[in-house]
Design a protein around this motif. Structure first.
Motif, PDB file in Angstrom:
ATOM      1  N   ARG A 189       0.820  -1.212   0.000  1.00 42.15           N
ATOM      2  CA  ARG A 189       0.000   0.000   0.000  1.00 42.15           C
ATOM      3  C   ARG A 189       0.856   1.265   0.000  1.00 42.15           C
ATOM      4  O   ARG A 189       0.372   2.352  -0.340  1.00 42.15           O
ATOM      5  N   ILE A 190       2.104   1.130   0.403  1.00 44.39           N
ATOM      6  CA  ILE A 190       2.999   2.289   0.479  1.00 44.39           C
ATOM      7  C   ILE A 190       3.841   2.330  -0.792  1.00 44.39           C
ATOM      8  O   ILE A 190       4.901   1.701  -0.875  1.00 44.39           O
ATOM      9  N   LYS A 191       3.373   3.052  -1.776  1.00 37.71           N
ATOM     10  CA  LYS A 191       4.066   3.138  -3.063  1.00 37.71           C
ATOM     11  C   LYS A 191       4.710   4.496  -3.300  1.00 37.71           C
ATOM     12  O   LYS A 191       5.500   4.646  -4.219  1.00 37.71           O
ATOM     13  N   GLU A 192       4.332   5.480  -2.494  1.00 42.28           N
ATOM     14  CA  GLU A 192       4.876   6.822  -2.679  1.00 42.28           C
ATOM     15  C   GLU A 192       5.300   7.407  -1.336  1.00 42.28           C
ATOM     16  O   GLU A 192       4.897   8.513  -0.963  1.00 42.28           O
ATOM     17  N   SER A 193       6.112   6.664  -0.593  1.00 40.72           N
ATOM     18  CA  SER A 193       6.577   7.149   0.707  1.00 40.72           C
ATOM     19  C   SER A 193       7.280   8.490   0.519  1.00 40.72           C
ATOM     20  O   SER A 193       8.304   8.577  -0.140  1.00 40.72           O
ATOM     21  N   SER A 194       6.703   9.530   1.115  1.00 35.05           N
ATOM     22  CA  SER A 194       7.195  10.881   0.852  1.00 35.05           C
ATOM     23  C   SER A 194       7.704  11.588   2.092  1.00 35.05           C
ATOM     24  O   SER A 194       8.148  12.725   2.020  1.00 35.05           O
ATOM     25  N   THR A 213       5.405   6.985   8.194  1.00 32.80           N
ATOM     26  CA  THR A 213       5.486   7.439   6.816  1.00 32.80           C
ATOM     27  C   THR A 213       4.084   7.568   6.247  1.00 32.80           C
ATOM     28  O   THR A 213       3.084   7.248   6.897  1.00 32.80           O
ATOM     29  N   HIS A 214       3.992   8.025   5.023  1.00 32.28           N
ATOM     30  CA  HIS A 214       2.708   8.263   4.357  1.00 32.28           C
ATOM     31  C   HIS A 214       2.949   8.292   2.855  1.00 32.28           C
ATOM     32  O   HIS A 214       4.074   8.503   2.395  1.00 32.28           O
ATOM     33  N   ASN A 215       1.901   8.108   2.098  1.00 29.40           N
ATOM     34  CA  ASN A 215       1.994   8.249   0.652  1.00 29.40           C
ATOM     35  C   ASN A 215       1.914   9.716   0.251  1.00 29.40           C
ATOM     36  O   ASN A 215       1.406  10.561   0.999  1.00 29.40           O
ATOM     37  N   ASP A 216       2.398   9.988  -0.948  1.00 29.21           N
ATOM     38  CA  ASP A 216       2.417  11.342  -1.489  1.00 29.21           C
ATOM     39  C   ASP A 216       0.993  11.880  -1.652  1.00 29.21           C
ATOM     40  O   ASP A 216       0.634  12.915  -1.125  1.00 29.21           O
ATOM     41  N   ASP A 223      -4.119   8.624  -1.669  1.00 37.10           N
ATOM     42  CA  ASP A 223      -4.189   7.477  -0.753  1.00 37.10           C
ATOM     43  C   ASP A 223      -5.235   7.659   0.332  1.00 37.10           C
ATOM     44  O   ASP A 223      -5.656   6.690   0.943  1.00 37.10           O
ATOM     45  N   GLU A 268      10.512   7.302  -2.909  1.00 35.54           N
ATOM     46  CA  GLU A 268       9.238   6.781  -3.383  1.00 35.54           C
ATOM     47  C   GLU A 268       9.462   5.484  -4.153  1.00 35.54           C
ATOM     48  O   GLU A 268      10.577   5.132  -4.519  1.00 35.54           O
TER      49      GLU A 268
END
Length: 340
Positions: free
Chosen positions: A47-52, A66-69, A72, A270
């Motif tokens: 689920r974490i494809k864009e860790s920003s 962490t979180h996605n860009d 999400d 990311e």
């Protein structure tokens, strides 16, 4: 997030290679150091494809938030660095729909600050938001109530990806992302949930995608796609030109944080199954100078000789390496269209 134009990306990489800072080691497009006290890890959650953004937990050893860009929803993930697995997903309530979440930082009040500060329209949104919520004492999927703060910049809208909360004063800072007007913006002494919080420019910064204060608040480290620098922090301002750090080459380089004990910097990127790389921080010397991240061979970054095989390339080889890295970056970064 908004990406560098191809020519700008190419020029930036080549410039950094051809014009190294005085006393700085050659730019390296390879991975992180060996022998780091902190260990890197791979984020395994699909689920974490864009860790920003990254923030080290203070109450859960070895856990990073962490979180996605974007695209999400109002989610924040806790990742265990020992396994790379997600140990909690928080769903935020009490806020609007996140637009372009770019950064996360932990304040001295034990709260996590989430920066919905990206501007894919290149600085045209007249306001952005910060969300604040307490770091949970137990790690489990949960719904948490967050406060929402409206942010505007003195001097007009900005595109930004770096948000840093000072670990002593609790003051919030934002780093804007622009070649001609990039800067560090300081928020009010206390954020207000009932009015607009005006952030005022206090210093210039290079093109940055994230930043972090050291746990003791004496240093500020910022990173971009092609660089990372650490500045001494005094009287609420970064001092001098900073010190160049041997950050790992990560392509879509998006995040940086200190470990909870300040012994290392953790650099993230990311992408699916993205790698977080640890770069150790040297101990203070007899002079009492602030700690600085070490280079790839364990020496102080930006000082002393480079290890064998590093910094010994000819100028032509450096040009080729820089050009190759820049072209790779441009191709990778521009596969994605900016989101409307």
């Amino acid at each position: 997030m908004r990406l560098l134009p191809p020519l700008t990306a190419f020029s930036a990489a080549v410039a950094l290679v051809l014009v190294p800072l005085p006393g700085a080691p050659a730019f390296a497009a390879t991975g992180g150091p060996s022998g780091s006290a902190a260990s890197g890890f791979t984020i395994t959650d699909p689920r974490i494809k864009e860790s920003s953004g990254l923030a080290a937990s203070r109450i859960h050893p070895g856990v990073y938030w962490t979180h996605n860009d974007s695209d999400d929803g109002p989610y924040v993930y806790a990742v265990d660095s020992a396994t790379g697995k997600t140990v909690a997903r928080l769903t935020l309530t009490g806020i609007g729909k996140p637009r372009d979440v770019e950064a996360i930082s932990l304040g001295p009040d034990g709260a996590l600050y989430l920066g919905d500060i990206g501007d894919n329209r290149d600085g045209t949104w007249d306001h952005v938001w910060i969300y604040r919520f307490q770091e949970p004492k137990e790690l489990a999927d949960a719904t948490v109530k967050a406060e929402q703060f409206t942010v505007r910049y003195e001097g007009g809208a900005r595109n930004a990806e770096a948000l840093m909360v000072h670990p002593v004063t609790g003051r919030v800072y934002i780093g804007s992302k622009s070649e001609d007007k990039g800067g560090l913006y300081e928020g009010p002494e206390k954020l207000s949930a009932s009015g607009t919080n005006v952030f005022r420019r206090v210093a210039g910064l290079p093109w940055v995608t994230d930043g972090a204060f050291s746990p003791d608040g004496t240093r500020l480290t910022v990173r971009g796609y092609f660089l990372a620098r650490t500045y001494p922090w005094k009287d609420g301002r970064p001092q001098g030109e900073g010190e160049r750090i041997d950050a790992p080459w990560q392509g879509q380089a998006e995040s940086v944080t200190y470990t909870a004990d300040g012994s290392a910097l953790m650099f993230g990127a990311e992408g699916a199954a993205s790698r977080v790389v640890a770069v150790p921080v040297a101990s203070s010397g007899a002079s009492g100078a602030p700690d600085a991240p070490t280079g790839a061979g364990g020496g102080r970054a930006g000082t002393g000789p480079s290890p064998a095989g590093e910094g010994s390339f000819t100028k032509g080889a450096l040009v080729l390496a820089g050009a190759t890295a820049a072209l790779f970056a441009a191709k990778r970064l521009f596969r994605r269209r900016p989101k409307p």
